[in-house]
Design an enzyme around this catalytic site. Sequence first.
Site, short mmCIF file in Angstrom:
data_model
loop_
_atom_site.label_atom_id
_atom_site.label_comp_id
_atom_site.label_asym_id
_atom_site.label_seq_id
_atom_site.Cartn_x
_atom_site.Cartn_y
_atom_site.Cartn_z
NE ARG A 110 -2.40 0.62 3.75
CZ ARG A 110 -1.81 1.29 4.73
NH1 ARG A 110 -1.43 2.55 4.55
NH2 ARG A 110 -1.55 0.71 5.88
CE1 TYR A 122 1.28 2.30 8.60
CE2 TYR A 122 0.06 3.95 9.84
CZ TYR A 122 0.20 3.15 8.71
OH TYR A 122 -0.75 3.22 7.71
CG HIS A 132 -6.28 1.76 6.38
ND1 HIS A 132 -6.34 0.47 5.89
CD2 HIS A 132 -7.46 1.98 7.01
CE1 HIS A 132 -7.51 -0.06 6.21
NE2 HIS A 132 -8.20 0.83 6.89
#
Length: 498
Positions: free
Chosen positions: A383, A396, A387
């Site tokens: 990805r 993160y 998200h």
Amino acid sequence: MTVESTAARSSTRRSGTAEADTSATGKPRKTAAKAPAKSAAKAPAKSEGAVKSPSSGNRAKSAAKGSDKAAPKSTAKGTAKSASKSAAGRSAKSRAKSPAASGAGRKAGTSRATRPARSAASAAGGAANGVVGAEPELIQLLTPEGERVTHPEYDVELSAEELQGLYRDMVLTRRFDAEATSLQRQGELGLWASLLGQEAAQIGSGRALRPDDYVFPTYREHGVAWCRDVDPTMLLGMFRGVNNGGWDPNSNNFHLYTIVIGSQALHAAGYAMGLTKDGADSAVIAYFGDGASSQGDVAEAFTFSAVYNAPIVFFCQNNQWAISEPTERQSRVPIYQRAQGYGFPGVRVDGNDVLACLAVTKAAVERARTGEGPMLIEAFTYRMGAHTTSDDPTRYRSDEERAEWEAKDPIKRLKAYLENEKLADAEFFARIEEESEAMGRHVRDAIRTMPDPDSMAIFENVYADGHALVDEERAQFAEYQASFATESESGSAAVEGK
């Protein structure tokens, strides 16, 4: 088996180079002895990919049983004790060195240890098995550099026009996705889930389907929707809050987007079981992500599909992050290996390779149609964006990680192949770019001219025959809405009186 540290598993699995303990059928895999820790060279690894027959796993088990019986007990005990000590020693060393054990690299704004680059020896291992440039465990037909390679079990022959069509699909899907993201930032959409980086997995699998096959998506399958001829602007209605879906699922055999994580896998399993009872020869495909693979609904769908031999393909887009949770925090083995526990095959495909995704999905749906039951495809991809638009991936994961995967971009690699093989010229690429711009304008105009829904429509179709409580709520809401008009009229009258 040596217990690896979390950081060690992260280093191997998320780069796509992990050697699994078992094959897709449960057969123990032969592995070369590990080189000393200080050595940079790696032993050649066998290329994974072919779906092996279950009988080979049974033969391996019988052979193992025979050798256990033949070995003297004292020797077996000594070996077990020695192996246990050795494993414990290696595990302790791994924990001591692992950032996961010390807590290093887990502070806010930092990311996990950078994964080492794949060695030349590892690449040679792929070449020795007839898959030049393929990474271990990955079925690959087009390398990140745009070179065409072959696979012993899966392949596809496409004309120049068909290859150009796949390129067009991916470019236009990416442009639509980028436009939707921009519109959300401008306040035109409440939320958007980007597919950036996953175009090959979606277009490749979507183009492998027949019109009579049925698709059960999550909320990110914009590329699959494109392949099913769903108007892209229809996808925006739900995210704008003007409808509850936007299209008729039966018109394109493409179910409505599913926000509840993993539930669509059960819907798909039930539909596939129904196809068997109807005697139809079509197949079902259920899309879900690595995060959804941890849901009970997915496990139940696997169970029912296996027991009833349903004509279904489970397509997991492993983009390696379930919001901020990496895949290795959810599973001790690669996702595709879970299929063997349910009694059907699983394979891992390069999710950034549109040709491999097309070939593997085509084989899987044909297998389902002929009564051979379910199959799990893990499309190993990444990805590239957040998200959803409410997420901040910089909290993160590192920029270096994204840069590593940008080099494996699915659109760039197909473009390189088309250029290198003289299958498309500059005029073709310019034409696609113009069409992409037109797509952007169309999406912007469509979203801004979408009519607001009737505010009273939320009370319709709740119950088939009506309900006293709903009627009461409708009346209360109508009165509330009317109060705004009354206040507005009184305000106007007061201004006029002055």
